[in-house]
Motif scaffolding. Structure first.
Motif, PDB file in Angstrom:
ATOM      1  N   HIS A  14       0.862  -1.183   0.000  1.00  0.00           N
ATOM      2  CA  HIS A  14       0.000   0.000   0.000  1.00  0.00           C
ATOM      3  C   HIS A  14       0.898   1.232   0.000  1.00  0.00           C
ATOM      4  N   THR A  15       0.421   2.304  -0.611  1.00  0.00           N
ATOM      5  CA  THR A  15       1.132   3.571  -0.466  1.00  0.00           C
ATOM      6  C   THR A  15       1.048   4.048   0.976  1.00  0.00           C
ATOM      7  N   TRP A  16      -0.109   3.825   1.573  1.00  0.00           N
ATOM      8  CA  TRP A  16      -0.335   4.232   2.962  1.00  0.00           C
ATOM      9  C   TRP A  16      -1.247   3.217   3.630  1.00  0.00           C
ATOM     10  N   VAL A  17      -1.013   2.947   4.902  1.00  0.00           N
ATOM     11  CA  VAL A  17      -1.921   2.113   5.688  1.00  0.00           C
ATOM     12  C   VAL A  17      -2.140   2.783   7.042  1.00  0.00           C
ATOM     13  N   PRO A  18      -3.296   2.567   7.668  1.00  0.00           N
ATOM     14  CA  PRO A  18      -3.511   3.090   9.022  1.00  0.00           C
ATOM     15  C   PRO A  18      -2.681   2.283  10.022  1.00  0.00           C
ATOM     16  N   PHE A  19      -1.581   2.863  10.461  1.00  0.00           N
ATOM     17  CA  PHE A  19      -0.618   2.124  11.283  1.00  0.00           C
ATOM     18  C   PHE A  19      -1.246   1.503  12.528  1.00  0.00           C
ATOM     19  N   GLN A  20      -2.043   2.291  13.245  1.00  0.00           N
ATOM     20  CA  GLN A  20      -2.595   1.765  14.493  1.00  0.00           C
ATOM     21  C   GLN A  20      -3.459   0.539  14.225  1.00  0.00           C
TER      22      GLN A  20
ATOM     23  N   ALA B  67       1.895   0.200  20.485  1.00  0.00           N
ATOM     24  CA  ALA B  67       1.055  -0.981  20.281  1.00  0.00           C
ATOM     25  C   ALA B  67       1.659  -2.238  20.905  1.00  0.00           C
ATOM     26  N   GLY B  68       2.870  -2.124  21.469  1.00  0.00           N
ATOM     27  CA  GLY B  68       3.522  -3.289  22.063  1.00  0.00           C
ATOM     28  C   GLY B  68       4.115  -4.234  21.039  1.00  0.00           C
ATOM     29  N   THR B  69       4.572  -3.688  19.917  1.00  0.00           N
ATOM     30  CA  THR B  69       5.100  -4.496  18.816  1.00  0.00           C
ATOM     31  C   THR B  69       6.616  -4.359  18.729  1.00  0.00           C
ATOM     32  N   PRO B  70       7.382  -5.449  18.851  1.00  0.00           N
ATOM     33  CA  PRO B  70       8.845  -5.374  18.728  1.00  0.00           C
ATOM     34  C   PRO B  70       9.270  -5.073  17.296  1.00  0.00           C
ATOM     35  N   LEU B  71      10.554  -4.731  17.140  1.00  0.00           N
ATOM     36  CA  LEU B  71      11.013  -4.210  15.856  1.00  0.00           C
ATOM     37  C   LEU B  71      12.297  -4.865  15.367  1.00  0.00           C
ATOM     38  N   VAL B  72      12.412  -4.917  14.043  1.00  0.00           N
ATOM     39  CA  VAL B  72      13.688  -5.114  13.364  1.00  0.00           C
ATOM     40  C   VAL B  72      14.013  -3.770  12.722  1.00  0.00           C
ATOM     41  N   VAL B  73      15.144  -3.183  13.092  1.00  0.00           N
ATOM     42  CA  VAL B  73      15.478  -1.825  12.656  1.00  0.00           C
ATOM     43  C   VAL B  73      16.707  -1.855  11.764  1.00  0.00           C
ATOM     44  N   MET B  74      16.582  -1.206  10.597  1.00  0.00           N
ATOM     45  CA  MET B  74      17.680  -1.103   9.628  1.00  0.00           C
ATOM     46  C   MET B  74      17.938   0.377   9.364  1.00  0.00           C
ATOM     47  N   PRO B  75      18.691   1.070  10.199  1.00  0.00           N
ATOM     48  CA  PRO B  75      18.890   2.512  10.012  1.00  0.00           C
ATOM     49  C   PRO B  75      19.532   2.802   8.660  1.00  0.00           C
ATOM     50  N   GLN B  76      18.923   3.705   7.907  1.00  0.00           N
ATOM     51  CA  GLN B  76      19.460   4.071   6.597  1.00  0.00           C
ATOM     52  C   GLN B  76      20.223   5.384   6.633  1.00  0.00           C
ATOM     53  N   LEU B  77      20.131   6.089   7.748  1.00  0.00           N
ATOM     54  CA  LEU B  77      20.832   7.355   7.922  1.00  0.00           C
ATOM     55  C   LEU B  77      21.565   7.342   9.252  1.00  0.00           C
TER      56      LEU B  77
END
Length: 397
Positions: free
Chosen positions: A280-286, A310-320
């Protein structure tokens, strides 16, 4: 409106990650009977107007995707210069609009701090600075941006101040940040802020989220598979190859993947997709995060805070490089696995996903952070603090 109603002017940069956190605060202020004026470009006018604010249409000189592509050298200097040049470009417009309707306070994003600091001094009204992203000190020094950029910044600030008839040293507080301004931070206190150690005017309100339109709610798949949200934000998202990498990472795994590509990316550029991947170009995140077990992202503050709320863990790939500090904190808190720029690959993403799923401590740490975030107060607390600050400062003047 009662006699205690206030007129508050918001100033921001036309970028979703900076604008979005302010909208719930504006909505709360308007709900309480206060009047908000908010300059907005055509791309964001409808969204800003939906809060009840009075939109001041303008054309911005800033285009984040154009001006700050991944790999930008000395990005901080370029951000600071673009902010003061935005002030120069909008001086006539703001002079005309506010000539007979001066605000009682100015609230400004750190990106356009020079506009907020100068107008606060010019109009002699209380100021509130907003911190939606980053952990960079307010104090600008030659060491931080280089001697040449510092000299150029000082020159542009002097020009901007002269246009507005104010002393640049007073208006810009010797480039150390306004000591009297209230500072609202859109993340919780555990993340801290370098200047908060010596400034008692910092308020950690946490993420300020609007109630989403139920008609736009995302529906989970009938398969019942665990959901992963993939987002690279809206400013540095034009990397279809990185989205493709994420798709490859989930191939053969029993997941349903929701990809929000953001503006400027054609989902077709990602290539053919498995049945369990939607774009999707955009999704309602919540709405998505109500069902998601995992977020894969580039470490933008908005996506991170939505996920932790929301209590959701993350995989983070910093691009900057600017996202590295937040990524390190997330890893230290145990709520994320971080993949370095030189290590980013489909196999690394896949390994991080499997690692999080196998480690119960990650989900426990994320739930603990979720509770901390929800205790921060959000938009209601931010509005409370802004109004209390305006009353105190106005009474003292």
């Amino acid at each position: 409106m009662g006699s205690s109603s206030r007129h508050i002017a918001f100033f921001n940069v036309p970028a979703p990650g900076h604008l979005a956190p302010t909208l719930a605060v504006v909505e709360e202020l308007v709900r309480r009977g206060h009047r908000v004026s908010y300059p907005a470009t055509a791309a964001f006018a409808k969204e800003v107007g939906s809060t009840g604010a009075t939109v001041i249409p303008y054309e911005s000189t800033i285009d984040v995707q154009r001006d700050f592509p991944p790999g930008t050298d000395n990005w901080l200097a370029r951000v600071l210069l673009s902010g003061v040049r935005e002030g120069i470009a909008t001086t006539q417009l703001f002079d005309a609009h506010f000539a007979d309707d001066r605000p009682d306070a100015v609230v400004y994003d750190g990106y356009v701090r020079w506009i907020g600091e100068l107008l606060g001094e010019k109009w002699r009204v209380p100021a509130v600075r907003l911190f939606p992203v980053g952990c960079v000190s307010q104090h600008v020094t030659p060491a931080a941006i280089g001697d040449a950029a510092y000299a150029e910044l000082r020159s542009e600030m002097q020009r901007y101040a002269a246009m507005n008839g104010v002393d640049p040293e007073v208006a810009f507080h010797q480039l150390k940040g306004d000591p009297e301004a209230l500072k609202i931070v859109f993340y919780p206190s555990r993340f801290g802020y370098i200047d908060a150690e010596t400034d008692d005017k910092f308020v950690f309100a946490g993420p300020c989220l609007r109630v989403e339109n139920p008609e736009e709610a995302w529906q989970p798949p009938a398969s019942g598979k665990p959901v992963a949200l993939v987002s690279l934000g809206t400013s540095f998202n034009q990397q279809p190859e990185l989205f493709r990498m994420c798709v490859e990472a989930f191939e053969g795994l029993p997941w349903h993947v929701v990809i929000a590509v953001g503006p400027g990316v054609d989902p077709a550029d990602i290539g053919p997709l498995p049945a369990d991947v939607e774009t999707h170009t955009w999704v309602p995140f919540q709405s998505v995060l109500e069902h998601a077990r995992l977020t894969v992202c580039s470490g933008g503050t908005g996506t991170v805070m939505h996920s932790l709320h929301a209590g959701t863990p993350l995989v983070v790939m910093p691009q900057l490089a600017a996202a590295d500090g937040l990524a390190r904190q997330l890893a230290d808190f145990g709520v994320a696995r971080v993949i370095g720029r030189d290590e980013t690959s489909a196999s690394a993403i896949r390994a991080a996903v499997l690692d999080i799923e196998a480690d119960d401590t990650v989900r426990a740490a994320t739930q603990d952070m979720q509770e901390h975030i929800r205790e921060s107060g959000g938009a209601v607390r931010a509005a409370d603090e802004i109004l209390a600050h305006v009353e105190r400062e106005t009474a003292a003047r």
